[in-house]
Every structure is written in C-alpha cells, then in structure tokens.
Design an enzyme around this catalytic site. Structure first.
Site, PDB file in Angstrom:
ATOM      1  N   TYR A 151       0.830  -1.210   0.000  1.00  0.00           N
ATOM      2  CA  TYR A 151       0.000   0.000   0.000  1.00  0.00           C
ATOM      3  C   TYR A 151       0.865   1.260   0.000  1.00  0.00           C
ATOM      4  CZ  TYR A 151      -4.321  -2.570   0.978  1.00  0.00           C
ATOM      5  OH  TYR A 151      -5.413  -3.389   0.891  1.00  0.00           O
ATOM      6  N   LYS A 166       5.359   4.255   4.964  1.00  0.00           N
ATOM      7  CA  LYS A 166       5.932   3.016   4.405  1.00  0.00           C
ATOM      8  C   LYS A 166       6.611   3.296   3.062  1.00  0.00           C
ATOM      9  CE  LYS A 166       4.357   0.113   7.629  1.00  0.00           C
ATOM     10  NZ  LYS A 166       5.227  -0.692   8.491  1.00  0.00           N
TER      11      LYS A 166
END
Ligand code: COA
Length: 262
Positions: A151, A166
């Site tokens: 994601y 991330k």
C-alpha cells in the site's frame, strides 16, 4: 518454518527486532532464534517484550528484551550500544515497529498524522542510523530488513500516514542499499499483504467489516500467516540472501496485482 531452513543457519548472529513482542515481530524473532540467532525483542510495553523473550528462552533458544520507543533517538542509540556491549555486536536489524489506524484524512489531526509517521518512518531511520557502526562491523555482513506494505506504492485510503511512511521507508532502504552496499550492510524491505491474526489486519480490515472483501482479493485464496513474513525475513538475513540488496520482497499471495474479477 524452522524445519525448512537448516538448523544453525543464523548461529552466532545477534538480531534486534523492534515491535518484537507481538504479531509479525514476534513470529520473526521466534524463527530467527530457532535458527540460532540471539534475538533482542524491543517494544514500548516492557512486560510484553519480557514475557515474549522468556517464552523463547523457555523453548531453549537465546533471547532478551528491552523497553524501547523507536521515536526517541537517544534511547535507540543507548539500546544499541547496550546490545553491542552485552552481546558483542549486532548483525541483523528488523524494523518492524509500526502504528496504524483507519481515519479519513479530512478528519485526521496533524498530531495523528505525525504520530504514525514518527513511529514508522522516523523510528526506522532512528534504528537504522544508530545501528550503522555495529552492522558495518558484522562478520556476517550486516542486514537491515524493514517491514513495509505494498500500500506504500498503491496508496491506502483511510491510512494515509502509514502509506506515506511506508513509502518513505521503502525509499530509505533503496537509498541505503546504495550508500551502504560497500560498507558491509545490505538493506531490504519485506511487504506483507493481508496477514491474519495480526493487530494490523484486525484494525484495518476486520474491525470495519472488510475481512471477506480483503480475502476475495487474494489470488491464492487465504490470508497470509505471520510465519510467511518471518520466513521472508529469515531468507534475507541468511547467507542465501547475500546478494539481495535494495529489494522489496512482496509476500501477499499475489494481491498487489489483483485489480478485480476476471
Ligand atoms: N483515529 C483518529 N486519530 C487517532 C486514532 C484513530 N483511531 N488513534 C489515535 N489518533 C490520534 C490521536 O487522537 C492523537 O491526536 P490528537 O492529539 O490530535 O488527538 C494522535 O493520534 C496520537 O494518539 P496517541 O494515542 O497519543 O498516540 P500513541 O503514541 O499512544 O499511539 C498509535 C500510537 C495511535 C499509532 C496507536 O494506535 C499505537 O500505538 N498502535 C501500535 C499498534 C499498531 O497500530 N499496530 C498495527 C500496526 S499495522
């Protein structure tokens, strides 16, 4: 999983696993310990990491624990210095500690954004930066493995801070793969898909009634297991991963390419 890898594969290594008291971090720490590493489990809740390390020791493997908030660089640096002093070095760093929750971005407070980015991205920088000297001196070639998510590159509606953090971690690992490739350190990421029986899956899928929908998106027809991620980390930190540097190992049953029904 320990039967798949050769016994003693990681003998002599010292590994620090952040967020090692629960979930993917605990499964990873447990597997690395069964392969011969001394694992140091770090987490914010002292009793949780202590109990987890005690369980590993009770299974006949080597572990210790430390209370740590990865957002605090001074604490991180002191922790790593303590590991080097007590264990004689540090060979493996698994950046697993993370925070996440679902919240529509237009309702998210600046502090909510900052909190997740602080834990995930800044915490990963803090640990990785502080571990440089020790990892660079490793006789096994130092390894950094950061747990991210696909994601990070596809975006993550409802989880903007975690997705952005991330993506930042993925970029940091790629940069360091080049900066530190000739400094005796390999840096990689592992990107788990939907892993059942984790706090993350509970919060972002099950708690909001998306469990069945998420499962339908997984081509191999099952949620992942924490051990699937632990095995990917074990490969990357083992001698088998000695030429793997700067990669994102996606462990998601093919979900990242499942855009709809055929
Ligand atoms: N929705 C919206 N905002 C939220 C929220 C939610 N579900 N949970 C926390 N926040 C906001 C808080 O309101 C606060 O912002 P404010 O001061 O503007 O009100 C900010 O985030 C910090 O919250 P706080 O609870 O003080 O932070 P913390 O450091 O104690 O906790 C979290 C960090 C919020 C990430 C917490 O969920 C956590 O520790 N999670 C760890 C476990 C985890 O998430 N695992 C899954 C990883 S995938």
């Amino acid at each position: 999983m320990e039967d798949i890898f050769g016994p003693g594969l990681l003998k002599g290594r010292v590994a620090l696993v952040t967020g090692g008291g629960t979930g993917i971090g605990l499964s990873t720490a447990t597997l690395l310990s069964t392969l011969g590493a001394h694992v140091v489990l770090a987490g914010r809740r002292e009793d949780v990491v202590r109990d987890a390390a005690d369980n590993i020791v009770a299974q006949g493997n080597a572990a210790s624990s430390v209370q740590l908030d990865v957002r605090d660089y001074e604490q991180v640096a002191a922790t790593i210095a303590g590991i080097v002093k007590d264990q004689g070095g540090l060979d493996i760093l698994v950046n697993n500690a993370a925070g996440n929750f679902r919240c529509a971005t237009e309702e998210l407070s600046p502090n909510g954004w900052r909190t997740v980015v602080d834990i995930d991205l800044h915490g990963t920088f803090n640990c990785t930066r502080a571990a440089f000297d020790a990892l660079s001196a490793s006789p096994y070639t130092g390894r950094v493995v950061s747990i991210i998510t696909s994601y990070g590159w596809s975006g993550w509606p409802g989880c903007a801070p975690a997705a952005a953090a991330k993506a930042g971690i993925q970029s940091l690992m790629r940069t360091l793969a080049v900066e530190w490739g000739d400094r005796n350190i390999l840096c990689n990421s592992v990107a788990p898909g939907a892993i059942g029986d984790t706090e993350g899956a509970k919060r972002i899928h099950d708690d909001v009634g998306r469990g069945d929908h998420e499962l339908s998106r997984v081509p191999v027809g099952r949620y992942g297991e924490r051990d699937d991620i632990a095995a990917a980390v074990a490969y990357l930190v083992s001698p088998a991963g000695r030429y793997v540097n700067g990669t994102d190992l996606v462990v998601d049953g093919g979900r990242q390419f499942s855009f709809g029904t055929a």
